[in-house]
Design a protein around this motif. Structure first.
Motif, PDB file in Angstrom:
ATOM      1  N   ALA A  37      88.399  79.692  -2.297  1.00  0.00           N
ATOM      2  CA  ALA A  37      87.743  80.784  -1.586  1.00  0.00           C
ATOM      3  C   ALA A  37      86.271  80.818  -1.957  1.00  0.00           C
ATOM      4  O   ALA A  37      85.870  80.388  -3.039  1.00  0.00           O
ATOM      5  N   GLU A  38      85.481  81.325  -1.038  1.00  0.00           N
ATOM      6  CA  GLU A  38      84.047  81.522  -1.247  1.00  0.00           C
ATOM      7  C   GLU A  38      83.690  82.955  -0.877  1.00  0.00           C
ATOM      8  O   GLU A  38      84.356  83.568  -0.037  1.00  0.00           O
ATOM      9  N   ILE A  39      82.619  83.463  -1.472  1.00  0.00           N
ATOM     10  CA  ILE A  39      82.114  84.771  -1.103  1.00  0.00           C
ATOM     11  C   ILE A  39      80.642  84.640  -0.722  1.00  0.00           C
ATOM     12  O   ILE A  39      79.884  83.924  -1.378  1.00  0.00           O
ATOM     13  N   ILE A  48      88.478  82.272   2.901  1.00  0.00           N
ATOM     14  CA  ILE A  48      89.637  81.696   2.232  1.00  0.00           C
ATOM     15  C   ILE A  48      90.026  80.407   2.955  1.00  0.00           C
ATOM     16  O   ILE A  48      90.293  80.413   4.158  1.00  0.00           O
ATOM     17  N   GLY A  49      90.055  79.316   2.220  1.00  0.00           N
ATOM     18  CA  GLY A  49      90.314  78.011   2.811  1.00  0.00           C
ATOM     19  C   GLY A  49      89.015  77.253   3.053  1.00  0.00           C
ATOM     20  O   GLY A  49      87.927  77.709   2.707  1.00  0.00           O
ATOM     21  N   GLY A  76      90.537  81.663   6.814  1.00  0.00           N
ATOM     22  CA  GLY A  76      90.387  83.058   7.215  1.00  0.00           C
ATOM     23  C   GLY A  76      89.155  83.669   6.584  1.00  0.00           C
ATOM     24  O   GLY A  76      88.662  83.187   5.554  1.00  0.00           O
ATOM     25  N   VAL A  77      88.658  84.734   7.193  1.00  0.00           N
ATOM     26  CA  VAL A  77      87.440  85.396   6.715  1.00  0.00           C
ATOM     27  C   VAL A  77      87.648  86.906   6.737  1.00  0.00           C
ATOM     28  O   VAL A  77      88.017  87.473   7.769  1.00  0.00           O
ATOM     29  N   VAL A  78      87.426  87.546   5.595  1.00  0.00           N
ATOM     30  CA  VAL A  78      87.359  89.001   5.535  1.00  0.00           C
ATOM     31  C   VAL A  78      85.894  89.402   5.554  1.00  0.00           C
ATOM     32  O   VAL A  78      85.123  89.000   4.676  1.00  0.00           O
TER      33      VAL A  78
END
Length: 376
Positions: free
Chosen positions: A195-197, A214-215, A265-267
């Protein structure tokens, strides 16, 4: 898997503060918000006769008085000063005056529904005609962005030097194209280690929005996206009054499963507490809900809109991440139309059903019946 999309530079998306609105300054609006939170007066559109406006909630000088007040239509309806047609737009402005000058204590009793039981006899007051220019509406919107009650003493005596601001400044502050990526890094999480932020920042706005990816981001894949507004009580403290925390947790696990299948996916985590009314006002609304009002009516008794989130920010975040097409994980049709207006193509709406409990049953029913959410 397609071509990986790398991080943007830290200055990607930078725009001048007033780039989108000629004659407007986002910095001036930020200064006005700061003034209101400190209890200092502002003057909106002085060139069109806008008066000095002192925020009732945060003003500190008890000897101040004023002949008029500015409140919202929803609050005026509670005081029987606006007809039902006027109150149908809860965040619209109403000017009022009384038989005697408003003291700060009286003004607070007028503006804060939490004081209604202790001050049942207020008035008599009467509503005054609104001016042709839009400074009253602009003032209420600035108060909302400052997270305070939308109520002002008009031309208080004695008056400090007000901070000058215009409607064009509000438009410049609201323009999403000033948002940029400030930082991006790897962030292993409990839901998924890959995951990255990315953190997004605007020059004038102190709120920092976040995207958790995520991913493995790929230009060939259409990601699942969740637009999630900050909820301190639900996301952090596990409040049962809403479904925010369970929805966020469920989205993270759905995205982890998507990553396992080769997608991602992205939040988008928007710093817009309480659907845009702020944490303090959200807790005020909670108190009104305990008295029997639903979510919508509680916000309106505070004189605030029941939906005030700035969804164009989410569209801008996706654009900066290089994501033009998404599958949106939501039960709220308003999010679909808001992102589509920002040029984001939505190929599918994916429902999310979780977080039901006895404490939030009325809240969920209100979202379904009054806010149009597609709930079972």
């Amino acid at each position: 898997m397609g071509t990986a999309v790398g991080p943007r530079t830290a200055d990607d998306g930078v725009r001048p503060l007033s780039a989108s609105t000629p004659g407007g300054s986002a910095r001036a609006l930020a200064q006005a918000i700061d003034a209101l939170r400190h209890g200092w007066p502002i003057r909106v559109d002085a060139e069109h006769g806008g008066p000095a406006l002192l925020p009732v909630e945060t003003a500190a000088e008890p000897s101040l008085t004023a002949g008029r007040m500015l409140i919202s239509a929803a609050r005026a309806q509670t005081l029987k000063l606006a007809n039902q047609r006027a109150a149908a737009v809860p965040h619209s402005p109403v000017l009022i005056e009384g038989g005697e000058a408003f003291t700060l204590d009286l003004a607070r009793a007028v503006s804060d529904p939490a004081l209604d039981l202790a001050n049942p006899m207020k008035g008599p007051f009467r509503a005054l005609p609104l001016p042709e220019h839009d400074w009253p509406q602009t003032a209420l919107e600035i108060a909302r962005r400052a997270g305070i009650l939308p109520a002002f003493l008009i031309d208080p005596d004695p008056a400090d030097q007000p901070v000058m601001v215009t409607a064009a400044d509000l438009a410049a502050f609201s323009a999403p194209d000033t948002l940029r990526i400030a930082a991006r890094t790897r962030l292993p999480t409990a839901a998924a280690e890959q995951a990255e932020i990315a953190i997004f920042r605007s020059p004038a706005d102190m709120r920092e929005h976040a995207a958790l990816i995520i991913g493995r981001q790929s230009s060939d894949a259409t990601p699942l996206v969740r637009v999630h507004s900050e909820c301190l009580t639900g996301d952090v403290f596990g409040s049962l009054k809403c479904d925010c925390g369970p929805q966020l947790d469920a989205a993270l696990h759905v995205f982890a499963q998507e990553a396992d299948r080769g997608g991602y996916g992205v939040v988008l985590y928007l710093r817009q507490e309480g659907r845009g009314i702020g944490l303090v006002n959200k807790l005020r609304a909670y108190r009104l809900q305990e008295q029997g009002h639903d979510t919508v009516d509680a916000n309106r008794r505070l004189g605030l809109p029941d939906e005030a989130r700035d969804f164009p920010i989410a569209g801008r975040m996706l654009s900066l991440l290089g994501i033009p097409r998404i599958k949106l994980l939501t039960n709220n049709p308003a999010k679909l139309s808001a992102l589509q207006e920002q040029g984001i193509e939505i190929v599918e709406r994916v429902p999310l059903n979780t977080g039901n409990n006895p404490h939030n049953a009325r809240y969920l029913a209100t979202k379904r019946d009054r806010s149009g959410h597609l709930l079972p």
